[in-house]
Motif scaffolding. Structure first.
Motif, mmCIF file in Angstrom:
data_model
loop_
_atom_site.group_PDB
_atom_site.id
_atom_site.type_symbol
_atom_site.label_atom_id
_atom_site.label_comp_id
_atom_site.label_asym_id
_atom_site.label_seq_id
_atom_site.Cartn_x
_atom_site.Cartn_y
_atom_site.Cartn_z
ATOM 1 N N THR A 75 0.819 -1.208 0.000
ATOM 2 C CA THR A 75 0.000 0.000 0.000
ATOM 3 C C THR A 75 0.859 1.268 0.000
ATOM 4 O O THR A 75 0.388 2.336 -0.400
ATOM 5 N N ALA A 76 2.105 1.156 0.446
ATOM 6 C CA ALA A 76 2.992 2.327 0.414
ATOM 7 C C ALA A 76 3.356 2.705 -1.013
ATOM 8 O O ALA A 76 3.638 3.884 -1.299
ATOM 9 N N LEU A 77 3.338 1.724 -1.905
ATOM 10 C CA LEU A 77 3.789 1.946 -3.275
ATOM 11 C C LEU A 77 2.961 2.998 -4.017
ATOM 12 O O LEU A 77 3.514 4.008 -4.478
ATOM 13 N N PRO A 78 1.640 2.825 -4.162
ATOM 14 C CA PRO A 78 0.879 3.845 -4.896
ATOM 15 C C PRO A 78 0.882 5.203 -4.214
ATOM 16 O O PRO A 78 0.810 6.245 -4.883
ATOM 17 N N LEU A 79 1.004 5.215 -2.881
ATOM 18 C CA LEU A 79 1.015 6.492 -2.162
ATOM 19 C C LEU A 79 2.290 7.276 -2.445
ATOM 20 O O LEU A 79 2.249 8.493 -2.691
ATOM 21 N N PHE A 80 3.440 6.603 -2.412
ATOM 22 C CA PHE A 80 4.696 7.291 -2.729
ATOM 23 C C PHE A 80 4.717 7.734 -4.192
ATOM 24 O O PHE A 80 5.247 8.796 -4.526
ATOM 25 N N ILE A 81 4.166 6.914 -5.080
ATOM 26 C CA ILE A 81 4.097 7.293 -6.494
ATOM 27 C C ILE A 81 3.224 8.536 -6.666
ATOM 28 O O ILE A 81 3.586 9.472 -7.392
ATOM 29 N N ILE A 104 17.846 6.425 -3.262
ATOM 30 C CA ILE A 104 17.572 7.276 -2.105
ATOM 31 C C ILE A 104 16.125 7.087 -1.671
ATOM 32 O O ILE A 104 15.212 7.202 -2.478
ATOM 33 N N PRO A 105 15.901 6.757 -0.402
ATOM 34 C CA PRO A 105 14.534 6.501 0.064
ATOM 35 C C PRO A 105 13.693 7.779 0.049
ATOM 36 O O PRO A 105 14.238 8.874 0.196
ATOM 37 N N PRO A 106 12.356 7.640 -0.146
ATOM 38 C CA PRO A 106 11.602 6.390 -0.306
ATOM 39 C C PRO A 106 11.647 5.876 -1.736
ATOM 40 O O PRO A 106 11.080 6.488 -2.634
ATOM 41 N N VAL A 162 11.912 -8.693 3.158
ATOM 42 C CA VAL A 162 12.847 -7.919 3.976
ATOM 43 C C VAL A 162 12.134 -6.645 4.410
ATOM 44 O O VAL A 162 11.358 -6.064 3.647
ATOM 45 N N SER A 163 12.403 -6.199 5.635
ATOM 46 C CA SER A 163 11.755 -4.997 6.168
ATOM 47 C C SER A 163 12.013 -3.791 5.260
ATOM 48 O O SER A 163 13.166 -3.443 4.975
ATOM 49 N N ILE A 164 10.927 -3.149 4.806
ATOM 50 C CA ILE A 164 11.071 -1.981 3.925
ATOM 51 C C ILE A 164 11.697 -0.815 4.685
ATOM 52 O O ILE A 164 12.510 -0.067 4.129
ATOM 53 N N SER A 165 11.345 -0.667 5.960
ATOM 54 C CA SER A 165 11.939 0.408 6.769
ATOM 55 C C SER A 165 13.456 0.254 6.843
ATOM 56 O O SER A 165 14.206 1.226 6.699
ATOM 57 N N ARG A 166 13.924 -0.976 7.068
ATOM 58 C CA ARG A 166 15.363 -1.213 7.159
ATOM 59 C C ARG A 166 16.042 -1.004 5.807
ATOM 60 O O ARG A 166 17.170 -0.512 5.737
ATOM 61 N N LEU A 167 15.358 -1.362 4.727
ATOM 62 C CA LEU A 167 15.916 -1.117 3.390
ATOM 63 C C LEU A 167 16.053 0.384 3.125
ATOM 64 O O LEU A 167 17.053 0.834 2.560
ATOM 65 N N THR A 169 4.026 2.758 5.109
ATOM 66 C CA THR A 169 2.706 3.054 4.551
ATOM 67 C C THR A 169 2.111 4.309 5.178
ATOM 68 O O THR A 169 1.570 5.179 4.484
ATOM 69 N N GLU A 170 2.216 4.413 6.496
ATOM 70 C CA GLU A 170 1.705 5.601 7.184
ATOM 71 C C GLU A 170 2.480 6.848 6.770
ATOM 72 O O GLU A 170 1.899 7.918 6.550
#
Length: 435
Positions: A62-68, A155-157, A170-175, A247-248
């Protein structure tokens, strides 16, 4: 049928489908169907339905479309123009002067875009005409943009890190945390090379750029960077501080982007609709690729290809370094034909068993694979990003490829550095986890 023959049949089928212009997602599904038929499985419809549901309903996605969408909103603001005006007064004193605007602007925009092509296109629209008008070397301006545009992958996100995190569990936060130092390393390498080139080619820099700008004017210019810097700190700081999930943070980022667009006067009903439509298109494209890749993974599992490959790699007794060399060549070749997300999704199912068998940390491997995919995006002569920049400049593709070559080598150097010193990628996530 022998596993090697099955693998060859699937590879040839994939290449033929791609060569015919079929979408990557549909090619993946087509190859999976062929695999299922070869395996003699009669539950193709049921397996496709369950794999589609599994690939598309993970909460992490769900984080994917939001960041896009966040990137699409900011794409329609005056962000790139403000970046140029805010950074340029501070860079006049450096060797290379305003050429560094490409590097830093791409680095900053990458932190709100997550897309390599979007970063190169957005920043290039603003900086390339400005640098040309001021008399800078066209070739170096194109080269710095080509290299720095790839920062959108790391570079995140980063969208590609989200895709890898879901595929590799793998944890997305850690990545995201792991991508910070390698991203800064690339910025330092790009700026260092630009300074070195400028010292050797000072005749290709406009003399009028060497005038000193008063400190008060430079501080005043920083105000134009403040909104975007605050948004980046808001989104990434909430993730790194453990206050929100990715996601948040993405949802908060969308709200921040809408507020920023409204504050700059760029938010209208039309621009809102365009950003929403652009976000939906990109998200659907990536979603279809993930569905196809997940179905292909199941198909190859029935054929026993991942297990056979892992056993074959084990029999070769390759060291982790030798395995990484082979994988680097594979990813660079694939990057000549596919975008970065497709490369990662297409290869993860086959590659991860080998990587795990070799004892390579999957968190570190995520950063490695993104760096190599960055390299492949500007691989002369047909890297994916080269075509984006060619469309911006109207230059011949070989001209763009030659301009990008030094930055291709700099990314290769970064790959070597994180291989020799894996702590560059693992130090921050390890330290923050221990806390």
């Amino acid at each position: 049928m022998d596993t090697a023959v099955l693998s060859l049949v699937l590879i040839i089928s994939m290449l033929l489908m791609l060569a015919c212009g079929l979408w990557v997602a549909l090619s993946l599904v087509g190859v999976a169907l062929i695999g299922m038929l070869l395996a003699g499985n009669e539950q193709i419809g049921l397996l496709f339905a369950t794999s589609t549901w599994g690939a598309s309903t993970g909460w992490s996605l769900t984080a994917l479309p939001l960041f896009i969408w966040m990137g699409e909103i900011l794409f329609r603001t005056r962000l790139s123009e403000d970046l140029f005006k805010g950074l340029s007064p501070w860079l006049n004193a450096l060797p290379g002067q305003l050429l560094h605007v490409n590097v830093l602007s791409c680095g900053i925009f990458a932190a709100v875009s997550g897309s390599s092509a979007a970063t190169a296109a957005t920043i290039g629209r603003m900086t390339l005409p400005e640098l040309k008008a001021r008399g800078y070397s066209d070739r170096m301006a194109v080269g710095t943009l080509a290299g720095s545009g790839t920062l959108g992958l790391l570079i995140p996100p980063s969208i590609i890190l989200i895709v890898y995190g879901v595929a590799a569990e793998v944890s997305i936060s850690r990545l995201f945390i792991a991508g910070a130092l390698p991203g800064l390393l690339l910025i330092v390498l790009f700026m260092g090379y630009t300074m070195f080139w400028s010292l050797l080619n000072s005749d290709q820099l406009p003399a009028r750029e060497r005038t000193r700008i008063p400190l008060a004017s430079r501080i005043k210019a920083l105000r134009q960077l403040l909104p975007i810097v605050l948004l980046i700190a808001f989104v990434l700081g909430s993730i790194y501080g453990g206050l929100t999930t990715p996601t948040e943070a993405a949802a908060l980022g969308v709200l921040g982007a809408l507020f920023l667009a409204m504050a700059t006067g760029a938010l209208s009903l039309e621009s809102f609709q365009q950003s929403l439509l652009g976000g939906v298109k990109s998200s659907c494209m990536i979603g279809l690729i993930l569905v196809g890749a997940h179905f292909l993974t199941i198909s190859m599992g029935f054929l026993g290809i991942p297990r056979a490959l892992a056993e074959w790699i084990g029999m070769l007794s390759l060291s982790p370094l030798e395995l990484l060399i082979y994988l680097t060549v594979l990813f660079v070749i694939l990057g000549c034909f596919l975008d970065g997300i497709s490369v990662v999704v297409l290869t993860t199912a086959v590659v991860l068993p080998m990587v795990q068998q070799a004892g390579i940390d999957l968190l570190w491997f995520g950063i490695y694979i993104v760096l190599v995919v960055e390299m492949s995006q500007i691989t002369p002569p047909v890297g994916f990003n080269l075509f984006v920049i060619q469309a911006l400049t109207g230059k011949d593709i070989l001209y763009v490829a030659r301009a990008a070559l030094p930055f291709f080598l700099l990314i290769l150097l970064a790959v070597l550095l994180i291989t020799w010193f894996p702590e560059i990628a693992t130090y921050l996530p390890t330290t923050m986890t221990q806390r």
